[in-house]
Design an enzyme around this catalytic site. Structure first.
Site, PDB file in Angstrom:
ATOM      1  CG  HIS A 129      32.650 -46.644 -25.290  1.00 18.99           C
ATOM      2  ND1 HIS A 129      31.983 -48.147 -25.080  1.00 18.99           N
ATOM      3  CD2 HIS A 129      32.825 -46.611 -26.538  1.00 18.99           C
ATOM      4  CE1 HIS A 129      31.776 -48.680 -25.995  1.00 18.99           C
ATOM      5  NE2 HIS A 129      31.940 -47.854 -27.173  1.00 18.99           N
ATOM      6  CG  ASP A 134      27.163 -47.763 -29.876  1.00 18.26           C
ATOM      7  OD1 ASP A 134      27.169 -46.702 -30.517  1.00 18.26           O
ATOM      8  OD2 ASP A 134      28.007 -48.622 -30.034  1.00 18.26           O
ATOM      9  CG  HIS A 194      31.327 -50.611 -30.146  1.00 24.34           C
ATOM     10  ND1 HIS A 194      31.081 -49.511 -30.994  1.00 24.34           N
ATOM     11  CD2 HIS A 194      32.406 -51.338 -30.779  1.00 24.34           C
ATOM     12  CE1 HIS A 194      31.762 -49.689 -32.009  1.00 24.34           C
ATOM     13  NE2 HIS A 194      32.362 -50.880 -31.946  1.00 24.34           N
ATOM     14  CG  ASP A 231      28.073 -48.313 -33.532  1.00 23.91           C
ATOM     15  OD1 ASP A 231      27.054 -48.488 -33.270  1.00 23.91           O
ATOM     16  OD2 ASP A 231      28.896 -47.915 -32.825  1.00 23.91           O
TER      17      ASP A 231
END
Length: 387
Positions: free
Chosen positions: A145, A182, A184, A270
């Site tokens: 990120h 991931d 996200h 995740d």
């Protein structure tokens, strides 16, 4: 070397990475007056337990275990702005703070972040130069990120962009594909290479989770990089069938059409069914299956050059099982550990591909390859085994 005598994959880790302290913010991005303090979701435990599980199972003996020096300023500045790095250093000398958005840190965190980036740098270099056939980097804090001028979502430094940029700057590799599974959106990699045609970023993520307003299918690059960015924002609740369909019908064909010289996976866990920050339904075998698929692709198109860089995953109990399964698949080892909930998760309702999921993924596939040049369209018979 494994017992078979075959070339071994590398495993890069360092104790320093486990010492990063984001503070007592629980599952939230910041403390609050009515939020009783608790350890942050992005804690060292899931990563430490993964490393410990590799030790206990014996799988670590089939890996080339290495440390690595921390990333140097010259390497970080290929991606990050000087102003951002100076602000991080200033905060690290006093009381820490937030590196941007949801990226809290304490004094000492920068050393851990530089060490984390150093692991990614070393793993990518070892594989890009042919020293190792493949590698896993147990990085913490995560990096996917982080943007050039700020940290975001637990990430202080862009581990993968920093590593890929240095390898390309040194002439160790040209075309690189980055696959982010991931839960996200991999906004950091996307931003780093959005106008770069020689780096193909693919993100398979839960739609609308984090960052908000980021990761739409329509975000496909700009300028010379138009068409070198692929986002698959899957609806919440996707499980084995949806991920299998996305991988088989679009992700793998698009990666193969790109013909990379190296594949790097932003390997977050995740999207597992036990994660507190995601709403997907994968079990440990799904991560093993995706790893096998990408490994087989790497063997076809880039001499097996594959690096997995650890990203998110916040279930302290389940991440180690997912990580062990992925590393076992990466190595091709017979050393397995039992996952007592793998079959139970697979038997949950709605694990099969749902009609709305199929329609969405098939629409993406049709639209993606409609804008691709004929030379980059996938083989018509390309299919891999299901997770």
């Amino acid at each position: 070397m494994p017992a078979t005598g075959a070339p071994a994959a590398g495993f890069f880790w360092h104790e320093r990475c486990f010492w990063h302290d984001p503070g007592a913010i629980g599952v939230f991005s910041a403390p609050g007056a009515f939020l009783q303090p608790q350890p942050a979701s992005e804690s060292p435990e899931s990563k430490r337990r993964l490393k410990n599980l590799l030790e206990v199972s014996g799988l670590i003996d089939e890996l080339v275990v290495r440390k690595a020096p921390p990333a140097e300023r010259i390497d970080l500045e290929r991606f990050h702005t000087t102003g951002y790095l100076e602000a991080l250093e200033a905060g690290d000398r006093v009381r820490g703070g937030d590196a941007g958005e949801g990226a809290p840190y304490q004094p000492g965190s920068l050393a851990a972040a530089r060490q984390s980036a150093g692991l990614a740098l070393a793993a990518v270099e070892a594989v890009a130069t042919g020293e190792l056939p493949a590698a896993y980097a147990l990085c913490r804090p995560p990096g996917h990120h982080a943007e050039a001028d700020r940290g975001r979502g637990f990430c202080l430094l862009g581990n993968i962009p920093v590593a890929v940029m240095r390898a390309r700057a040194r002439g160790q590799v040209g075309r690189v594909a980055i696959l982010d599974w991931d839960v996200h959106h991999g906004n950091g990699q996307q931003a780093a290479f959005y106008a770069e045609p020689e780096v193909f970023t693919v993100s398979l993520h839960q739609a609308g989770n984090y960052p908000l307003g980021s990761g739409a299918f329509e975000e496909q690059g700009e300028g010379r990089g138009q068409g070198a960015c692929l986002n698959l924002p899957l609806p919440p609740g996707c499980g084995l069938g949806a991920y299998a369909q996305a991988m088989e019908s679009l992700v793998l064909p698009a990666l193969e059409a790109f013909r990379p010289e190296l594949i790097v996976v932003a390997c977050g866990f995740d999207a597992c069914a036990k994660d507190p920050l995601g709403k997907m339904l994968l079990n440990s075998e799904a991560f093993a299956a995706m790893t096998r698929q990408v490994k087989a692709l790497a063997e076809r198109v880039c001499r097996g050059r594959l690096v997995l860089v650890h990203e998110g995953g916040y279930s302290e109990g389940y991440v180690p099982l997912c990580g062990h399964a992925a590393i076992q698949a990466l190595v091709g080892s017979d050393i397995a550990v039992p996952d007592p909930q793998n079959d139970e998760i697979a038997a949950w309702d709605y694990q099969d591909l749902q009609p709305h999921q199929r329609a969405l993924i098939d629409d993406w596939r049709e639209r993606w390859f409609a804008i691709s040049s004929p030379a980059s369209r996938p083989p018509q018979d390309h299919r891999e085994s299901n997770p």
